[in-house]
Design a protein around this motif. Sequence first.
Motif, PDB file in Angstrom:
ATOM      1  N   ARG A  33       1.968  -7.154  -9.032  1.00 56.77           N
ATOM      2  CA  ARG A  33       2.268  -6.457  -7.781  1.00 56.77           C
ATOM      3  C   ARG A  33       2.393  -7.411  -6.602  1.00 56.77           C
ATOM      4  NH1 ARG A  33      -3.166  -3.444  -5.491  1.00 56.77           N
ATOM      5  NH2 ARG A  33      -4.633  -5.149  -5.761  1.00 56.77           N
ATOM      6  N   TYR A  79       1.760   6.248  -5.772  1.00 58.20           N
ATOM      7  CA  TYR A  79       1.256   7.019  -4.642  1.00 58.20           C
ATOM      8  C   TYR A  79       2.241   8.167  -4.406  1.00 58.20           C
ATOM      9  CZ  TYR A  79      -1.668   2.980  -3.158  1.00 58.20           C
ATOM     10  OH  TYR A  79      -2.584   1.956  -3.073  1.00 58.20           O
ATOM     11  N   VAL A 117      -5.124   7.504 -14.182  1.00 55.79           N
ATOM     12  CA  VAL A 117      -6.117   7.391 -13.116  1.00 55.79           C
ATOM     13  C   VAL A 117      -5.709   8.319 -11.985  1.00 55.79           C
ATOM     14  CG1 VAL A 117      -7.204   5.802 -11.459  1.00 55.79           C
ATOM     15  CG2 VAL A 117      -6.546   4.980 -13.735  1.00 55.79           C
ATOM     16  N   GLU A 122      -1.828   7.730 -11.748  1.00 60.79           N
ATOM     17  CA  GLU A 122      -1.421   6.411 -12.228  1.00 60.79           C
ATOM     18  C   GLU A 122      -1.452   6.382 -13.756  1.00 60.79           C
ATOM     19  OE1 GLU A 122      -4.451   3.942 -10.408  1.00 60.79           O
ATOM     20  OE2 GLU A 122      -4.478   5.216  -8.645  1.00 60.79           O
ATOM     21  N   PHE A 124      -6.403  -4.170 -15.051  1.00 65.10           N
ATOM     22  CA  PHE A 124      -6.612  -3.052 -14.131  1.00 65.10           C
ATOM     23  C   PHE A 124      -7.987  -3.194 -13.485  1.00 65.10           C
ATOM     24  CE2 PHE A 124      -8.643   1.184 -13.703  1.00 65.10           C
ATOM     25  CZ  PHE A 124      -7.913   1.631 -12.606  1.00 65.10           C
ATOM     26  N   LYS A 169     -15.503   6.647 -11.252  1.00 58.19           N
ATOM     27  CA  LYS A 169     -15.865   5.406 -10.564  1.00 58.19           C
ATOM     28  C   LYS A 169     -16.554   5.672  -9.228  1.00 58.19           C
ATOM     29  CE  LYS A 169     -12.596   2.014 -10.946  1.00 58.19           C
ATOM     30  NZ  LYS A 169     -11.182   1.501 -11.047  1.00 58.19           N
ATOM     31  N   ASP A 190     -11.883   8.950  -7.820  1.00 58.01           N
ATOM     32  CA  ASP A 190     -11.432   7.757  -8.536  1.00 58.01           C
ATOM     33  C   ASP A 190     -11.842   7.929 -10.002  1.00 58.01           C
ATOM     34  OD1 ASP A 190     -10.533   5.270  -9.237  1.00 58.01           O
ATOM     35  OD2 ASP A 190     -11.795   4.146  -7.832  1.00 58.01           O
ATOM     36  N   TRP A 208      -6.595   8.980  -8.029  1.00 58.90           N
ATOM     37  CA  TRP A 208      -7.300   8.285  -6.933  1.00 58.90           C
ATOM     38  C   TRP A 208      -6.890   8.831  -5.575  1.00 58.90           C
ATOM     39  CZ3 TRP A 208      -5.447   4.104  -3.442  1.00 58.90           C
ATOM     40  CH2 TRP A 208      -6.487   3.496  -2.710  1.00 58.90           C
ATOM     41  N   HIS A 219       0.827   2.318 -10.504  1.00 57.49           N
ATOM     42  CA  HIS A 219      -0.115   2.841  -9.499  1.00 57.49           C
ATOM     43  C   HIS A 219       0.638   3.719  -8.487  1.00 57.49           C
ATOM     44  CE1 HIS A 219      -3.332   2.958  -6.618  1.00 57.49           C
ATOM     45  NE2 HIS A 219      -4.068   2.091  -7.276  1.00 57.49           N
ATOM     46  N   GLN A 248      -8.008  -8.511  -8.485  1.00 62.69           N
ATOM     47  CA  GLN A 248      -7.969  -7.080  -8.850  1.00 62.69           C
ATOM     48  C   GLN A 248      -6.516  -6.656  -9.131  1.00 62.69           C
ATOM     49  OE1 GLN A 248     -10.306  -3.989  -7.938  1.00 62.69           O
ATOM     50  NE2 GLN A 248      -9.017  -2.852  -6.544  1.00 62.69           N
ATOM     51  N   HIS A 249      -6.309  -5.923 -10.227  1.00 62.62           N
ATOM     52  CA  HIS A 249      -4.998  -5.380 -10.634  1.00 62.62           C
ATOM     53  C   HIS A 249      -3.973  -6.447 -11.040  1.00 62.62           C
ATOM     54  CE1 HIS A 249      -6.582  -1.572  -9.610  1.00 62.62           C
ATOM     55  NE2 HIS A 249      -6.071  -1.395  -8.418  1.00 62.62           N
ATOM     56  N   ARG A 280       0.868  -1.186   0.000  1.00 61.95           N
ATOM     57  CA  ARG A 280       0.000   0.000   0.000  1.00 61.95           C
ATOM     58  C   ARG A 280       0.901   1.230   0.000  1.00 61.95           C
ATOM     59  NH1 ARG A 280      -4.583   0.252  -1.696  1.00 61.95           N
ATOM     60  NH2 ARG A 280      -5.320  -1.491  -0.415  1.00 61.95           N
TER      61      ARG A 280
HETATM   62  O1  G6P Z   1      -6.985  -1.482  -3.016  1.00 59.64           O
HETATM   63  P1  G6P Z   1      -6.292  -1.693  -4.345  1.00 59.64           P
HETATM   64  O2  G6P Z   1      -6.619  -3.036  -4.958  1.00 59.64           O
HETATM   65  O3  G6P Z   1      -4.813  -1.482  -4.229  1.00 59.64           O
HETATM   66  O4  G6P Z   1      -6.847  -0.615  -5.336  1.00 59.64           O
HETATM   67  C1  G6P Z   1      -6.732   0.743  -5.057  1.00 59.64           C
HETATM   68  C2  G6P Z   1      -7.375   1.597  -6.151  1.00 59.64           C
HETATM   69  O5  G6P Z   1      -6.688   1.408  -7.356  1.00 59.64           O
HETATM   70  C3  G6P Z   1      -7.087   2.263  -8.463  1.00 59.64           C
HETATM   71  O6  G6P Z   1      -6.740   3.570  -8.221  1.00 59.64           O
HETATM   72  C4  G6P Z   1      -8.567   2.131  -8.740  1.00 59.64           C
HETATM   73  O7  G6P Z   1      -9.007   3.101  -9.674  1.00 59.64           O
HETATM   74  C5  G6P Z   1      -9.365   2.225  -7.475  1.00 59.64           C
HETATM   75  O8  G6P Z   1     -10.721   1.918  -7.764  1.00 59.64           O
HETATM   76  C6  G6P Z   1      -8.840   1.291  -6.391  1.00 59.64           C
HETATM   77  O9  G6P Z   1      -9.594   1.422  -5.225  1.00 59.64           O
END
Ligand code: G6P
Length: 319
Positions: A106, A190, A265, A293, A87, A212, A233, A267, A188, A101-102, A77
């Motif tokens: 990673r 940060y 993106v 991102e 994505f 989103k 988002d 976020w 992604h 997800q993603h 994180r």
């Molecule tokens: O919690 P994660 O799987 O790391 O995703 C974190 C974020 O990633 C991106 O920015 C997406 O657009 C978000 O919708 C998502 O919440």
Amino acid sequence: MVDRAHKPSAISASSTGPQPQVDISADDSKVTARLPTGDSVEVLLYGATVISWKSNSGQENLWLSQKAVLDGSKAVRGGIPIVFPVFGPPPQNHATSSLPQHGFARSTRWEYLGKSTSESGALSRGGDDSVKLDFGLSQSQLSPESRKAWPYDFSLVYSVTLGKDGLQTMLNVRNEGKESFEFQMLLHTYFAVKNISNVSTSGLAGTSYIDKVLDATEHSSSSPTLSITGETDRVYKSLKQDTTSILQDDKPRLDVVRDNLTDTVVWNPWKEKAKAMGDFAPDEGYMNMVCVEVGSVDGWQKLEGGETFEGGQLVKSHI
Ligand SMILES: O=P(O)(O)OC[C@H]1O[C@H](O)[C@H](O)[C@@H](O)[C@@H]1O
């Protein structure tokens, strides 16, 4: 083992001339590089996640949660997690449907392929050094579950180049097999900011975006800047400008320049969502971060056997 020969070098590297004074250390979990100027970068082998990038002033440019899990049991994180080959939540009825997800990049351990140094690269004007760290991931390094969920023969080379003028991160994707595959990719990132209340981004106007948070449908805005005043988002598609700038107190803080990628993106989870994430700390951390991102996430990139794709970003820090 990833074959590095296919990778076109992002900046020219040289092994002749006086020995550069770049300090590099690598252990079982991460690789750290420091330039003579004081700029530094730290890359975790897990996910090839950049977890720190400091300017020569000592200023940290990336946000990393105090509860980020760095032991390889969960995606990090903070920093720069790599999103590949999908994505967000994967769509139904697509070759990525069974992935998390993603995607898996990673949350898989990568291999450190080595470094090259340069005294005249794109990131080191005026004879200063830069260093490029390469990381590889291929099908054979995936967990049995990931290999089953996405059974393609691929290789990735991720190049992290640190120069006194910025950080460049480029992902090279190669189809090593005979069958074509489709993928999405995104870095992604940060970014650390002093106070989100006085942060805005520019360079995103004049194009449509998927919101989103609102309704997951297409919107457009003609405003030249976007202020982050609540959960945000947004997926900006087919951007015309190459650069998205992050401004703090109306002054440029970071410039994010896309390279061969069209989407970005933005976020910020804001208060409630940040609190609900077990690995997000401190609770008020959302005030000190914004994700910008760069990626290719609108539709799919398709690679036939033997083809490659490369995309990434160059980030410049103003402090
Ligand atoms: O919690 P994660 O799987 O790391 O995703 C974190 C974020 O990633 C991106 O920015 C997406 O657009 C978000 O919708 C998502 O919440």
